[in-house]
Scaffold this motif. Structure first.
Motif, short mmCIF file in Angstrom:
data_model
loop_
_atom_site.label_atom_id
_atom_site.label_comp_id
_atom_site.label_asym_id
_atom_site.label_seq_id
_atom_site.Cartn_x
_atom_site.Cartn_y
_atom_site.Cartn_z
N ARG A 48 0.67 -1.20 -0.05
CA ARG A 48 -0.03 -0.06 0.02
C ARG A 48 0.80 1.30 -0.16
NH1 ARG A 48 -4.86 -0.23 4.06
NH2 ARG A 48 -5.61 1.42 2.54
N PHE A 49 2.00 1.27 -0.45
CA PHE A 49 3.07 2.31 -0.57
C PHE A 49 2.39 3.38 -1.66
CE2 PHE A 49 6.39 4.28 -3.15
CZ PHE A 49 7.01 4.87 -2.42
N VAL A 50 2.59 4.56 -1.15
CA VAL A 50 2.47 5.89 -1.93
C VAL A 50 3.45 6.79 -1.64
CG1 VAL A 50 0.86 6.74 -0.25
CG2 VAL A 50 0.81 7.45 -2.85
N GLY A 51 4.20 7.05 -2.77
CA GLY A 51 5.30 8.19 -2.67
C GLY A 51 5.01 9.34 -3.37
N PHE A 52 5.31 10.49 -2.80
CA PHE A 52 5.33 11.88 -3.56
C PHE A 52 6.78 12.62 -3.35
CE2 PHE A 52 1.68 10.80 -0.78
CZ PHE A 52 0.80 10.95 -1.59
N VAL A 53 6.93 13.08 -4.65
CA VAL A 53 8.31 13.47 -4.78
C VAL A 53 8.34 14.94 -5.47
CG1 VAL A 53 10.38 13.01 -6.25
CG2 VAL A 53 9.29 11.16 -5.69
N VAL A 54 9.44 15.65 -4.86
CA VAL A 54 9.49 17.12 -5.05
C VAL A 54 10.62 17.19 -6.02
CG1 VAL A 54 9.95 19.34 -4.28
CG2 VAL A 54 8.41 17.72 -2.80
N ILE A 55 10.30 17.81 -7.33
CA ILE A 55 11.32 18.14 -8.30
C ILE A 55 11.29 19.46 -8.41
CG2 ILE A 55 11.87 17.76 -10.79
CD1 ILE A 55 11.71 15.15 -9.28
N GLU A 56 12.61 20.07 -8.43
CA GLU A 56 13.09 21.40 -8.57
C GLU A 56 14.37 21.48 -9.54
OE1 GLU A 56 13.34 25.75 -8.27
OE2 GLU A 56 11.61 24.23 -7.84
N CYS A 66 5.45 6.95 2.10
CA CYS A 66 4.20 6.87 2.94
C CYS A 66 3.66 5.55 2.52
CB CYS A 66 3.27 7.71 2.74
SG CYS A 66 3.83 9.40 2.67
N ARG A 67 2.45 4.97 3.53
CA ARG A 67 1.85 3.81 3.29
C ARG A 67 0.49 3.96 3.64
NH1 ARG A 67 1.51 0.01 7.74
NH2 ARG A 67 3.17 1.11 9.36
N GLU A 68 -0.67 3.51 3.03
CA GLU A 68 -1.82 3.60 3.39
C GLU A 68 -1.91 2.51 4.56
OE1 GLU A 68 -4.95 3.82 0.50
OE2 GLU A 68 -4.04 5.17 -0.64
N LYS A 69 -2.61 2.95 5.56
CA LYS A 69 -2.51 1.88 6.63
C LYS A 69 -4.00 1.57 7.13
CE LYS A 69 -0.92 2.09 11.46
NZ LYS A 69 -0.19 2.80 12.35
#
Length: 146
Positions: A48-56, A66-69
């Protein structure tokens, strides 16, 4: 600045940003490329992994892994790692990343998000400024075994 869902093609950039964030002050950790890569891949392997990436500027500035729990009242998002390389801290990147994650939580109908951080680090102030509260009903405990 662009925030998007994690893609495995961004793994190396995440590893570099992670090491920059934690190997310097105030954390002063000793992550190597190998251990950081293995650690982040272990988190990403969660079903249930979810990741968010900041690109600059075409580079990874930071990420949230993160993971949904499942929880008995309503599922939530648990933040395993939240990091920004030092040159991107205190510039609104972290606040924008949290806002992006909040949008994701609303869209998915999740209850909210939870995380652990070191109570003696500046990250506590960052999270409190962004609406988090200390959970007085929980305690993080550990035991060193030699």
């Amino acid at each position: 600045m662009q925030i998007s869902l994690f893609d495995a093609a961004l793994s190396d950039g995440c590893v570099q940003a992670f090491m920059k964030a934690y190997n310097g002050a105030p954390w002063n950790s000793h992550w190597t490329s190998e251990t950081a890569d293995r650690y982040l891949k272990e988190i990403a392997a969660n079903p249930r992994f979810v990741g968010f990436v900041v690109i600059e500027g075409g580079e990874v500035a930071g990420a949230a892994f993160c993971r949904e729990k499942t929880w008995w009242t309503n599922d939530e998002l648990y933040v395993e790692e939240f990091f920004l390389s030092p040159e991107h801290q205190r510039k609104g990147f972290g606040k924008a990343l949290l806002a992006h994650i909040e949008d994701y939580i609303r869209q998915r109908g999740l209850a909210g998000f939870t995380l652990l951080t070191d109570r003696f680090m500046p990250s506590v102030d960052f999270y409190e400024k962004n609406g988090f509260a200390k959970g007085e009903h929980v305690v993080f405990m550990y035991k060193v075994v030699q």
